[in-house]
Write a protein that holds these residues in place. Structure first.
Motif, mmCIF file in Angstrom:
data_model
loop_
_atom_site.group_PDB
_atom_site.id
_atom_site.type_symbol
_atom_site.label_atom_id
_atom_site.label_comp_id
_atom_site.label_asym_id
_atom_site.label_seq_id
_atom_site.Cartn_x
_atom_site.Cartn_y
_atom_site.Cartn_z
ATOM 1 N N PHE A 187 1.054 -0.877 0.283
ATOM 2 C CA PHE A 187 -0.350 -0.159 0.129
ATOM 3 C C PHE A 187 1.190 1.144 -0.101
ATOM 4 O O PHE A 187 2.370 1.221 -0.019
ATOM 5 N N THR A 188 0.186 2.803 -0.395
ATOM 6 C CA THR A 188 1.190 3.549 0.018
ATOM 7 C C THR A 188 0.606 4.950 0.630
ATOM 8 O O THR A 188 -1.042 3.965 0.809
ATOM 9 N N TYR A 189 1.010 5.480 0.981
ATOM 10 C CA TYR A 189 0.242 6.241 2.455
ATOM 11 C C TYR A 189 0.803 8.342 2.172
ATOM 12 O O TYR A 189 1.884 7.953 2.180
ATOM 13 N N HIS A 190 -0.073 8.655 2.315
ATOM 14 C CA HIS A 190 0.234 10.536 2.264
ATOM 15 C C HIS A 190 0.431 10.483 3.879
ATOM 16 O O HIS A 190 0.000 10.572 4.624
ATOM 17 N N SER A 191 1.607 11.078 4.458
ATOM 18 C CA SER A 191 1.510 11.533 5.686
ATOM 19 C C SER A 191 1.545 13.200 5.360
ATOM 20 O O SER A 191 2.575 14.165 5.127
ATOM 21 N N GLU A 192 0.299 13.821 6.286
ATOM 22 C CA GLU A 192 0.546 15.058 5.967
ATOM 23 C C GLU A 192 1.225 15.654 7.135
ATOM 24 O O GLU A 192 2.073 16.886 7.071
ATOM 25 N N GLY A 232 4.579 15.158 5.296
ATOM 26 C CA GLY A 232 5.023 15.742 3.556
ATOM 27 C C GLY A 232 5.050 15.169 2.953
ATOM 28 O O GLY A 232 5.457 15.685 1.948
ATOM 29 N N LYS A 233 4.799 13.634 2.555
ATOM 30 C CA LYS A 233 5.492 12.327 2.004
ATOM 31 C C LYS A 233 4.581 12.415 2.016
ATOM 32 O O LYS A 233 4.177 11.246 2.249
ATOM 33 N N TYR A 273 8.680 8.285 -0.858
ATOM 34 C CA TYR A 273 8.775 8.445 -2.374
ATOM 35 C C TYR A 273 8.496 9.955 -2.692
ATOM 36 O O TYR A 273 7.806 10.750 -2.336
ATOM 37 N N ASP A 274 8.838 10.136 -3.806
ATOM 38 C CA ASP A 274 8.783 11.355 -4.375
ATOM 39 C C ASP A 274 8.096 11.710 -5.972
ATOM 40 O O ASP A 274 7.520 10.481 -6.078
#
Length: 85
Positions: free
Chosen positions: A25-30, A33-34, A53-54
């Motif tokens: 899975f992928t995850y965005h961290s507020e 900011g990544k 990852y960018d």
């Protein structure tokens, strides 16, 4: 070197050995900011790898214990969601 094809990453080591990983899975961290990806190799599904990852899909190491803990919490939530399906 890495190459991505439909949620599969191929890593080639300096010795030419190729390893294949799937994106769990992928995850965005507020907070940080990544974006993060959690990966596994089918040969050892119990061993997970996590990277930031960018926008160019370049992977980088998790930089702090705080990032690692937040990602661990995201993994626990993912596991709970999968168990409830």
């Amino acid at each position: 070197m890495e190459k991505k094809i439909n949620n599969i990453l191929f890593f080639t080591g300096a010795d030419g050995t190729q390893l294949t990983f799937k994106v769990l899975f992928t995850y965005h961290s507020e907070r940080f900011g990544k974006d993060y990806a959690v990966l596994y190799n089918e040969a050892d599904e119990n061993h997970l790898l996590a990277y930031a990852y960018d926008e160019n899909l370049t992977l980088s190491a998790i930089e702090s214990q705080e990032e690692a803990q937040e990602l661990n919490n995201a993994l626990e939530q993912y596991d709970q969601e999968q168990a409830n399906k």
